[in-house]
Design an enzyme around this catalytic site. Structure first.
Site, PDB file in Angstrom:
ATOM      1  N   CYS A 151      -0.660   7.099   8.173  1.00  0.00           N
ATOM      2  CA  CYS A 151      -1.114   5.807   7.652  1.00  0.00           C
ATOM      3  C   CYS A 151      -2.239   6.084   6.655  1.00  0.00           C
ATOM      4  O   CYS A 151      -2.081   6.967   5.815  1.00  0.00           O
ATOM      5  CB  CYS A 151      -1.578   4.886   8.793  1.00  0.00           C
ATOM      6  SG  CYS A 151      -2.838   5.605   9.872  1.00  0.00           S
ATOM      7  N   ARG A 152      -3.336   5.384   6.713  1.00  0.00           N
ATOM      8  CA  ARG A 152      -4.482   5.644   5.827  1.00  0.00           C
ATOM      9  C   ARG A 152      -5.437   6.662   6.449  1.00  0.00           C
ATOM     10  O   ARG A 152      -5.903   7.586   5.798  1.00  0.00           O
ATOM     11  CB  ARG A 152      -5.193   4.316   5.536  1.00  0.00           C
ATOM     12  CG  ARG A 152      -6.703   4.359   5.296  1.00  0.00           C
ATOM     13  CD  ARG A 152      -7.117   4.597   3.887  1.00  0.00           C
ATOM     14  NE  ARG A 152      -8.562   4.384   3.774  1.00  0.00           N
ATOM     15  CZ  ARG A 152      -9.124   3.261   3.344  1.00  0.00           C
ATOM     16  NH1 ARG A 152      -8.372   2.239   2.987  1.00  0.00           N
ATOM     17  NH2 ARG A 152     -10.437   3.136   3.279  1.00  0.00           N
ATOM     18  N   LYS A 153      -5.731   6.491   7.761  1.00  0.00           N
ATOM     19  CA  LYS A 153      -6.703   7.366   8.404  1.00  0.00           C
ATOM     20  C   LYS A 153      -6.345   7.718   9.845  1.00  0.00           C
ATOM     21  O   LYS A 153      -7.215   8.077  10.639  1.00  0.00           O
ATOM     22  CB  LYS A 153      -8.103   6.755   8.348  1.00  0.00           C
ATOM     23  CG  LYS A 153      -8.211   5.331   8.888  1.00  0.00           C
ATOM     24  CD  LYS A 153      -9.609   4.780   8.623  1.00  0.00           C
ATOM     25  CE  LYS A 153      -9.721   3.312   9.032  1.00  0.00           C
ATOM     26  NZ  LYS A 153     -11.048   2.756   8.717  1.00  0.00           N
ATOM     27  N   GLY A 154      -5.062   7.617  10.193  1.00  0.00           N
ATOM     28  CA  GLY A 154      -4.628   8.024  11.522  1.00  0.00           C
ATOM     29  C   GLY A 154      -4.820   6.970  12.595  1.00  0.00           C
ATOM     30  O   GLY A 154      -4.774   7.281  13.780  1.00  0.00           O
ATOM     31  N   VAL A 155      -5.038   5.718  12.207  1.00  0.00           N
ATOM     32  CA  VAL A 155      -5.252   4.644  13.190  1.00  0.00           C
ATOM     33  C   VAL A 155      -3.963   3.857  13.433  1.00  0.00           C
ATOM     34  O   VAL A 155      -3.397   3.901  14.518  1.00  0.00           O
ATOM     35  CB  VAL A 155      -6.399   3.710  12.755  1.00  0.00           C
ATOM     36  CG1 VAL A 155      -6.500   2.502  13.692  1.00  0.00           C
ATOM     37  CG2 VAL A 155      -7.715   4.476  12.752  1.00  0.00           C
ATOM     38  N   THR A 156      -3.475   3.143  12.422  1.00  0.00           N
ATOM     39  CA  THR A 156      -2.280   2.319  12.660  1.00  0.00           C
ATOM     40  C   THR A 156      -1.021   3.178  12.859  1.00  0.00           C
ATOM     41  O   THR A 156      -0.037   2.704  13.406  1.00  0.00           O
ATOM     42  CB  THR A 156      -2.055   1.289  11.542  1.00  0.00           C
ATOM     43  OG1 THR A 156      -1.809   1.956  10.297  1.00  0.00           O
ATOM     44  CG2 THR A 156      -3.250   0.363  11.405  1.00  0.00           C
TER      45      THR A 156
ATOM     46  N   SER B 123      -4.019  11.811   7.501  1.00  0.00           N
ATOM     47  CA  SER B 123      -3.181  10.790   6.867  1.00  0.00           C
ATOM     48  C   SER B 123      -3.390  10.691   5.346  1.00  0.00           C
ATOM     49  O   SER B 123      -3.754  11.678   4.702  1.00  0.00           O
ATOM     50  CB  SER B 123      -3.374   9.447   7.577  1.00  0.00           C
ATOM     51  OG  SER B 123      -2.604   9.409   8.770  1.00  0.00           O
TER      52      SER B 123
ATOM     53  N   ARG C  64       0.838  -1.205   0.000  1.00  0.00           N
ATOM     54  CA  ARG C  64       0.000   0.000   0.000  1.00  0.00           C
ATOM     55  C   ARG C  64       0.872   1.254   0.000  1.00  0.00           C
ATOM     56  O   ARG C  64       0.537   2.251  -0.628  1.00  0.00           O
ATOM     57  CB  ARG C  64      -0.948  -0.026   1.199  1.00  0.00           C
ATOM     58  CG  ARG C  64      -2.049  -1.065   1.059  1.00  0.00           C
ATOM     59  CD  ARG C  64      -2.763  -1.327   2.370  1.00  0.00           C
ATOM     60  NE  ARG C  64      -3.452  -0.141   2.859  1.00  0.00           N
ATOM     61  CZ  ARG C  64      -3.993  -0.046   4.078  1.00  0.00           C
ATOM     62  NH1 ARG C  64      -3.893  -1.066   4.924  1.00  0.00           N
ATOM     63  NH2 ARG C  64      -4.610   1.056   4.441  1.00  0.00           N
TER      64      ARG C  64
END
Length: 307
Positions: free
Chosen positions: A258-263, A285, A197
């Site tokens: 990351c993609r949305k601030g989670v991982t 992100s 990704r």
């Protein structure tokens, strides 16, 4: 000189609140009847729509005394982006309704098969809103079950409490700040998504109109690599070695994305365990960056792939 350095590191670790608690410690606290205003447990599980139902699973089986933290309810619902922080008032009202005050030790966990997925995000959310006494259950709910600790289907109904949230702006970054950083390079930038990704060779899951790729200049450290095969956080020595291998300097400023601030919060947690508590999360992100940033700041092999 070595002794001075060790003393300094020890002092940092003394100041930092413990980011991880073990299932054994939590099970003993539950058994001793310590859950209450002083100690609250939150199931913060979230799964992609159509896979697992986090709330349903909580109602069927959870740590005794735990409340369900619905991250879909505790976010900025007006934002066009995926998982943006709520307001101070929104966060304070939500966690106050779960019986959490500014004096509560909060333990968060999720039921992901990796051992931990959303728990570090909620750990960071508490910290970004000024709450220091928050810990992640090391190994998550899957290891709680594996170790044979008690579970219940009885939902908890804690007495509401008053929580005052104060946003710590040093722990999160906006689109504008990350864009400015491309020129100033004051912060190192680390992306926690999988290699495919990050490179743009694998699609973004469950995404329409979102190509994979990364922000120019970002280093890739997939969050799964911070966890053992059994779902526990790796040792501090191993985490340090991972940062060193990627030439990420933990003595210098760092933004995680990351993609949305989670991982990305897994990077913040890993760095915290190494004595660095000030990693900032780019909340919007890649999802926000892809939709707002100039094309030349987006790096991806997606368009070059063979059909």
């Amino acid at each position: 000189m070595v002794q001075v350095k060790r003393r300094a590191e020890t002092m940092v670790h003394q100041v930092l609140y413990r980011a991880l608690v073990s299932s054994k410690w939590l099970a003993e606290s539950v058994r001793a009847g310590k859950l209450g205003l002083g100690l609250r447990v939150l199931d913060v599980s979230w799964y992609s729509p159509g896979t697992r139902d986090a709330r349903k699973e909580y109602l069927e089986c959870h740590v005794p005394g735990a409340s369900f933290f619905d991250i879909e309810e505790c976010k900025d619902k007006s934002s066009p982006y995926e998982m943006m922080l709520p307001t101070e008032e929104g966060f304070a009202d939500y966690v106050g309704s779960l019986g959490i005050s500014n004096d509560t030790h909060v333990v968060v966990y999720d039921g992901d098969h990796l051992g931990s997925y959303y728990a570090p995000r909620v750990w960071w959310m508490f910290r970004v809103f000024g709450h220091r006494t928050v810990s992640v259950l090391n190994g998550g709910f899957q290891n709680w079950l594996k170790e044979g600790h008690p579970v219940t289907s009885e939902p908890s109904h804690p007495e509401p409490a008053v929580f005052k949230a104060t946003l710590d702006r040093s722990l999160f970054k906006t689109y504008e700040q990350v864009l400015e950083n491309l020129e100033s390079k004051r912060f190192q930038l680390v992306d926690s998504r999988s290699k495919g990704r990050y490179l743009g060779t694998e699609p973004e899951p469950d995404a329409i109109g979102l190509d994979p790729g990364h922000i120019r200049g970002a280093v890739n450290m997939p969050f799964m690599d911070f966890l053992t095969e059994d779902g526990f956080e790796k040792s501090t020595e191993m985490l340090r070695a991972m940062f060193e291998a990627k030439k990420v300097d933990l003595t210098k400023p760092l933004i995680a994305t990351c993609r949305k601030g989670v991982t990305a919060c897994h990077i913040a947690l890993a760095a915290y365990l190494c004595g660095k508590p000030d990693v900032a999360i780019y909340d919007g992100s890649w999802f926000e960056w892809f939709h707002r940033a100039p094309p030349e700041t987006r790096v991806s092999q997606w368009k070059d792939r063979k059909p």
